[in-house]
Design a protein around this motif. Structure first.
Motif, PDB file in Angstrom:
ATOM      1  N   ASN A   1       4.105   7.372  -5.645  1.00 20.92           N
ATOM      2  CA  ASN A   1       3.948   6.117  -6.377  1.00 20.92           C
ATOM      3  C   ASN A   1       2.883   5.254  -5.708  1.00 20.92           C
ATOM      4  OD1 ASN A   1       6.155   6.425  -8.338  1.00 20.92           O
ATOM      5  ND2 ASN A   1       7.497   6.304  -6.549  1.00 20.92           N
ATOM      6  N   GLY A   2       2.285   4.376  -6.489  1.00 22.36           N
ATOM      7  CA  GLY A   2       1.361   3.401  -5.920  1.00 22.36           C
ATOM      8  C   GLY A   2      -0.091   3.830  -5.919  1.00 22.36           C
ATOM      9  N   ILE A   3      -0.442   4.874  -6.668  1.00 22.17           N
ATOM     10  CA  ILE A   3      -1.849   5.252  -6.747  1.00 22.17           C
ATOM     11  C   ILE A   3      -2.561   4.371  -7.772  1.00 22.17           C
ATOM     12  CG2 ILE A   3      -1.322   7.633  -6.108  1.00 22.17           C
ATOM     13  CD1 ILE A   3      -1.787   8.400  -9.046  1.00 22.17           C
ATOM     14  N   THR A   4      -3.878   4.369  -7.733  1.00 20.44           N
ATOM     15  CA  THR A   4      -4.680   3.632  -8.703  1.00 20.44           C
ATOM     16  C   THR A   4      -5.691   4.582  -9.334  1.00 20.44           C
ATOM     17  OG1 THR A   4      -6.397   2.989  -7.120  1.00 20.44           O
ATOM     18  CG2 THR A   4      -4.464   1.538  -7.307  1.00 20.44           C
TER      19      THR A   4
ATOM     20  N   ALA B   1      -5.937   0.580 -13.204  1.00 22.55           N
ATOM     21  CA  ALA B   1      -4.528   0.769 -13.548  1.00 22.55           C
ATOM     22  C   ALA B   1      -3.794   1.371 -12.361  1.00 22.55           C
ATOM     23  CB  ALA B   1      -4.382   1.671 -14.776  1.00 22.55           C
ATOM     24  N   LYS B   2      -2.522   1.030 -12.259  1.00 22.01           N
ATOM     25  CA  LYS B   2      -1.661   1.568 -11.199  1.00 22.01           C
ATOM     26  C   LYS B   2      -0.696   2.570 -11.804  1.00 22.01           C
ATOM     27  CE  LYS B   2      -0.624  -2.677 -10.191  1.00 22.01           C
ATOM     28  NZ  LYS B   2      -0.010  -3.888  -9.614  1.00 22.01           N
TER      29      LYS B   2
ATOM     30  N   ASP C   1      -0.692  -4.973  -2.291  1.00 18.51           N
ATOM     31  CA  ASP C   1       0.431  -5.051  -3.224  1.00 18.51           C
ATOM     32  C   ASP C   1       0.115  -5.912  -4.449  1.00 18.51           C
ATOM     33  OD1 ASP C   1       2.267  -3.252  -2.423  1.00 18.51           O
ATOM     34  OD2 ASP C   1       3.582  -4.658  -1.377  1.00 18.51           O
ATOM     35  N   ILE C   2      -1.185  -6.058  -4.744  1.00 14.93           N
ATOM     36  CA  ILE C   2      -1.607  -6.733  -5.973  1.00 14.93           C
ATOM     37  C   ILE C   2      -2.348  -5.713  -6.835  1.00 14.93           C
ATOM     38  CG2 ILE C   2      -2.908  -8.658  -6.958  1.00 14.93           C
ATOM     39  CD1 ILE C   2      -2.571 -10.105  -4.270  1.00 14.93           C
ATOM     40  N   ASP C   3      -3.640  -5.506  -6.543  1.00 12.08           N
ATOM     41  CA  ASP C   3      -4.371  -4.481  -7.281  1.00 12.08           C
ATOM     42  C   ASP C   3      -4.357  -3.133  -6.552  1.00 12.08           C
ATOM     43  OD1 ASP C   3      -5.903  -5.815  -5.314  1.00 12.08           O
ATOM     44  OD2 ASP C   3      -7.747  -4.997  -6.158  1.00 12.08           O
ATOM     45  N   VAL C   4      -4.077  -3.157  -5.235  1.00 13.01           N
ATOM     46  CA  VAL C   4      -3.967  -1.917  -4.459  1.00 13.01           C
ATOM     47  C   VAL C   4      -2.571  -1.886  -3.829  1.00 13.01           C
ATOM     48  CG1 VAL C   4      -4.914  -0.514  -2.597  1.00 13.01           C
ATOM     49  CG2 VAL C   4      -6.439  -1.974  -3.956  1.00 13.01           C
ATOM     50  N   PRO C   5      -1.652  -1.141  -4.403  1.00 15.40           N
ATOM     51  CA  PRO C   5      -0.285  -1.101  -3.876  1.00 15.40           C
ATOM     52  C   PRO C   5      -0.169  -0.186  -2.656  1.00 15.40           C
ATOM     53  CG  PRO C   5      -0.443   0.231  -5.859  1.00 15.40           C
ATOM     54  CD  PRO C   5      -1.792  -0.392  -5.654  1.00 15.40           C
TER      55      PRO C   5
ATOM     56  N   GLN D   1       1.570  -8.699   7.033  1.00 10.64           N
ATOM     57  CA  GLN D   1       0.914  -9.501   6.003  1.00 10.64           C
ATOM     58  C   GLN D   1       1.639  -9.408   4.656  1.00 10.64           C
ATOM     59  OE1 GLN D   1      -0.596  -7.967   8.384  1.00 10.64           O
ATOM     60  NE2 GLN D   1      -1.782  -9.617   9.324  1.00 10.64           N
ATOM     61  N   LEU D   2       2.224  -8.256   4.368  1.00  8.22           N
ATOM     62  CA  LEU D   2       2.930  -8.083   3.100  1.00  8.22           C
ATOM     63  C   LEU D   2       4.394  -8.463   3.182  1.00  8.22           C
ATOM     64  CD1 LEU D   2       1.428  -4.644   1.967  1.00  8.22           C
ATOM     65  CD2 LEU D   2       0.556  -6.960   1.557  1.00  8.22           C
ATOM     66  N   LYS D   3       4.886  -8.677   4.433  1.00  7.64           N
ATOM     67  CA  LYS D   3       6.285  -9.039   4.661  1.00  7.64           C
ATOM     68  C   LYS D   3       7.227  -8.051   3.944  1.00  7.64           C
ATOM     69  CE  LYS D   3       5.553 -13.976   5.465  1.00  7.64           C
ATOM     70  NZ  LYS D   3       4.084 -13.858   5.630  1.00  7.64           N
TER      71      LYS D   3
END
Length: 845
Positions: free
Chosen positions: A651-654, A669-670, A617-621, A561-563
């Motif tokens: 990396n990629g935590i919120t 925030a990310k 990969d928008i609000d939740v990486p 889905q994220l390609k």
């Protein structure tokens, strides 16, 4: 100066083994008075001096790691002041004539750790030894040279001419000898061992005893390992090297577990009586493990043979359980287990203590004092779990395993009161459950070639309904996960030195989040699906006679889905230095697409407030981690010593995934966090008695570019942690006592003790910068004992007793602030378990 037992327990590992807490970070002169204040804190001494004597002196501070008296010599050489030690006081004074200082030095190993009782040969007739801090002085006629030695180190000769006035740092190098052993057996207790690939294994059927633990509970036992702990003493919030619980991968016979605890985290959801093996990996995990940026816990109940039948039944003060193994024939067998609490029928002291701990600061209790509300009508809680396994051997080359697992926690909560006109009641409930199934077909085509094929599916659901007693508002929430896929692996020994492992994995994860409320009207349903493909290759170098073990792997993840493609290298390297010493290097890059977030603190009755979400990969990486660690261990003559130093970046935590309860609670925030630290263990065994001490230090900091300040301490930072244990085993009797101490986790206090109001008159709390303060230190002493009685050659009875928090110390696990109905700021503390006894009886036949 007298030290209490607790202070001695804390200071001993910090003094000998901890990385320096007070570093010489400043590169400029500092007033002498400030330097003396720092030294007083470091060494717990008191200075006495006249203000006029120290005023005006500014020098570079001495290195933090050197001994106290070496620092005094350093200061004296640069200020011309003299010193005199009077008990716990050190007098600094100005004399008319400068006193002559003796030759002084301190002895350390190559890692900078002080060496106690090192022999200092002054001449043929006189020898002295170093103190606990490695320090010594010569107050006689100085020889031309001295010789320093210690068992396990190479002796060195030091010319006295090297003395320049400051105390010398004399470094002894480790002595190198010839070797054989690779695997560290009996790590902490019987049944726990460390393997040459850096992983730990736990075999419950060989499990000994640990303080506060009488059963081989894997999720409680793993918290005894350095670098692994729980900041809130639950098995549903296990933190490995500063990570969050959801960043760990938990697998049971190929099934991923999204639920790991009963009683909402106080008890492991895995029946401890199943005959299984557990592999725990903190770093350098195999490329066959995905979906985690922290650790991997792989639980397997597979056996090489179809074993004879056996049964065990037992009970403690929370639940009753049974496990049975039935041999159907020489080629097949089944295993069944089940466990259920009786907390909905009987209230033993263990349940009362658990209940007070887990339900405090929720809708089940008053938030301000964590006591049962006076209008409660009924609170009914119970849990159960079950497992089943079928094992079938097919011909001589193949075997089939089929597994089932079920886990459930259920809470029904009724509130009621009688008014002048009628009876008012409200009903709330929470149901948390997991069901999973898997099948695996293994083939051993030859001595050098084997394959495995498996399919799996798991279902997780937490469903909560909350009815407000005051308003009657009904809120329904649901978090549901469907996880399924298949995996294939091939292992082919290319030569006597190298083996190639390869494979493919497919996984589909679907997550639903549902929120329904009648006031205010809300009907939200979010469905997410993500399919992932993983291509795996590993080359293993594992000769039987050489000193080097190495395994290098590569995992390539493709997210449909994220390609997106993620390339993840893995490395395990172990070098056998001699018969006692070995060194290891571990490194990995990993990623994961699922995470737990907290949207509101009262979600799911405030008990299980975390919900699983998928990366978009928008609000939740997608979370990505890089980690490297270097370690060395020594094992000889009953001693086991190991130290590991690591660095990890995620990396990629919120902010939602980090459980903030301050000004960042509703900020989206990310960001990332990075943590580096050291882990130390020393263990000593004398026949039936063994003892150990572990120490962990880490520096763990967030970075969120969209908040101020950008960098600050991690919510899960535990700067210093010490575990100790003393265990005695005699025939069938075992007893253990141990302690846990760690520094309080970061917290955020209000800057003002009254609310601030916006333009519409709504109150809010004005906080200091995030995590600028810390909770009080945590300290707990635990005890356990067990006895195994052989009633007949085939029937055995086991009796066990454990007490958590023997001294009933009040430990604060969490703190947050809220505005009450009177619009005052209230401080809300969450406390650890009080003194909690438990007893066990089990029959094996």
């Amino acid at each position: 100066m007298k030290l209490s037992f607790r202070e001695l327990l804390i200071l001993l590992p910090l003094f000998f083994f901890a990385s320096s807490t007070f570093g010489q970070g400043e590169k400029k002169s500092i007033p002498l008075k400030r330097i003396l204040d720092t030294i007083a804190v470091q060494h717990q001494v008191k200075f006495s001096y006249a203000e006029n004597d120290v005023f005006g002196h500014s020098i570079y501070p001495p290195q933090a790691e050197i001994p106290l008296r070496a620092k005094l010599v350093y200061i004296s050489n640069r200020t011309g002041l003299n010193y005199k030690e009077l008990g716990e006081y050190i007098v600094i004074y100005k004399a008319k004539q400068r006193e002559v200082k003796n030759f002084c030095a301190y002895v350390t190993d190559e890692t900078g750790m002080p060496i106690e009782n090192a022999s200092v040969q002054v001449n043929d007739a006189k020898n002295i030894v170093t103190g606990a801090d490695g320090y010594f002085e010569l107050n006689t006629t100085l020889p031309e040279k001295i010789i320093i030695g210690h068992i396990g180190y190479e002796a060195v000769t030091v010319p006295i001419a090297d003395f320049t006035g400051d105390c010398l740092n004399i470094v002894l190098r480790f002595d190198v000898m010839q070797l054989d052993e690779v695997i560290t057996e009996r790590f902490l207790t019987t049944g726990i061992s460390k393997k040459k690939d850096g992983s730990f294994t736990i075999e419950p059927k060989k499990f000994g005893i640990l303080p506060g633990v009488t059963e081989p509970d894997v999720l409680l036992a793993m918290q005894q390992l350095p670098g692994i702990m729980s900041v809130d003493e639950t098995v549903s919030n296990i933190n490995v090297r500063g990570g969050t619980h959801d960043q760990n991968l938990f697998m049971w016979n190929g099934i991923r577990l999204f639920q790991t605890g009963h009683f909402f985290g106080l008890i492991s959801a895995i029946n401890p009586n199943i005959a299984y093996d557990i592999k725990i990996v903190r770093n350098g995990s195999s490329a066959f493990y995905g979906e985690s940026v922290s650790s991997a816990v792989d639980i397997s109940s597979h056996s090489a043979d179809v074993e004879d039948g056996q049964t065990t039944i037992g009970s403690n003060m929370i639940n009753a359980d049974f496990y049975t193994k039935i041999k159907l024939n020489e080629k097949s067998g089944i295993e069944l287990s089940a466990r259920r609490s009786f907390t909905d029928l009987l209230d033993f002291p263990t349940y009362d203590k658990y209940s007070q701990r887990i339900f405090q600061n929720t809708v089940v209790t008053q938030l301000q004092n964590s006591t049962d509300i006076n209008y409660r009508g009924d609170k009914e809680f119970y849990f159960y779990d079950f497992t089943a396994q079928y094992h079938r051997k097919i011909a001589d080359k193949h075997e089939l395993f089929i597994h089932l697992i079920g886990i459930n926690n259920k809470l029904d909560f009724t509130q009621g009161t009688v008014t002048e006109t009628n009876t008012i009641t409200s009903i709330s409930n929470l149901d948390q459950q997991t069901f999973g199934a898997s099948a695996e077909f293994n083939s051993q085509w030859s001595e050098t070639h084997s394959t495995k094929f498996g399919i799996y599916s798991s279902y997780y659901n937490v469903d909560g309904t909350s009815q407000s007693f005051e308003t009657g508002t009904v809120t329904t929430q649901e978090n549901k996960i469907k996880d399924s896929g298949f995996r294939f692996s091939d292992s082919n020994q290319l030569t006597s030195l190298f083996t190639l492992h390869s494979g493919y994995q497919f996984n589909q994860t679907e997550i639903d989040n549902i929120d329904i409320s009648d006031s205010p009207a809300l009907d939200r349903s979010v469905n997410q699906v993500l399919r992932a493909h993983a291509f795996i290759g590993e080359l293993e170098h594992n000769p039987e006679t050489e000193k080097i073990y190495a395994r290098a792997g590569l995992r390539i993840n493709y997210l449909e889905q994220l390609k997106t493609i993620y390339i993840e290298p893995r490395l395990q390297f172990n070098y056998i230095i001699d018969h006692a010493w070995q060194a290891e290097l571990l490194a990995e890059r990993k990623s994961q697409t699922t995470s737990q977030v907290v949207e509101l603190q009262n979600d799911f009755l405030g008990i299980e407030k975390r919900r699983w979400v998928l990366a978009n990969d928008i609000d939740v990486p997608v979370q990505r981690s890089s980690q490297v660690s270097v370690g060395i261990s020594y094992r000889d003559k009953g001693w086991l010593v190991s130290i590991d130093n690591f660095y990890k970046k995620v990396n990629g935590i919120t902010t939602y995934s980090q459980s903030f309860q301050n000004q960042l609670e509703q900020i989206e925030a990310k960001g990332s966090y990075r943590v580096f630290g050291s882990e130390f263990l020393i263990q000593r065994q004398f026949k039936n008695f063994y003892t150990w001490l572990s120490y962990s230090w880490n520096d763990n900091r967030y970075r969120f570019d969209d908040v101020q300040p950008e960098k600050f301490s991690n919510n899960y930072e535990i700067s210093h942690a010490v575990n100790t244990a003393a265990i005695y085993e005699w025939n069938n009797f075992k007893i253990a006592i141990g302690s846990r101490w760690f520094t309080g986790r970061p917290t955020t206090d209000p800057l003002l003790n009254v609310p601030v109001y916006d333009n519409e008159g709504n109150p809010s709390i004005f906080y200091e910068y995030p995590n600028t303060d810390n909770l009080s230190d945590f300290f707990q002493v635990n005890f356990s004992a067990s006895y195994l009685w052989h009633i007949t050659p085939k029937v055995r009875a086991q009796f066990g007793l454990s007490v958590l928090n023997i001294f009933n110390r009040s430990n604060i696990l969490n703190r947050y602030y809220r505005i009450n109905a009177a619009e005052d700021i209230e401080r809300v503390n969450t406390y650890a378990l009080e003194r909690t006894p438990n007893a066990l009886i089990r029959i094996n036949f």
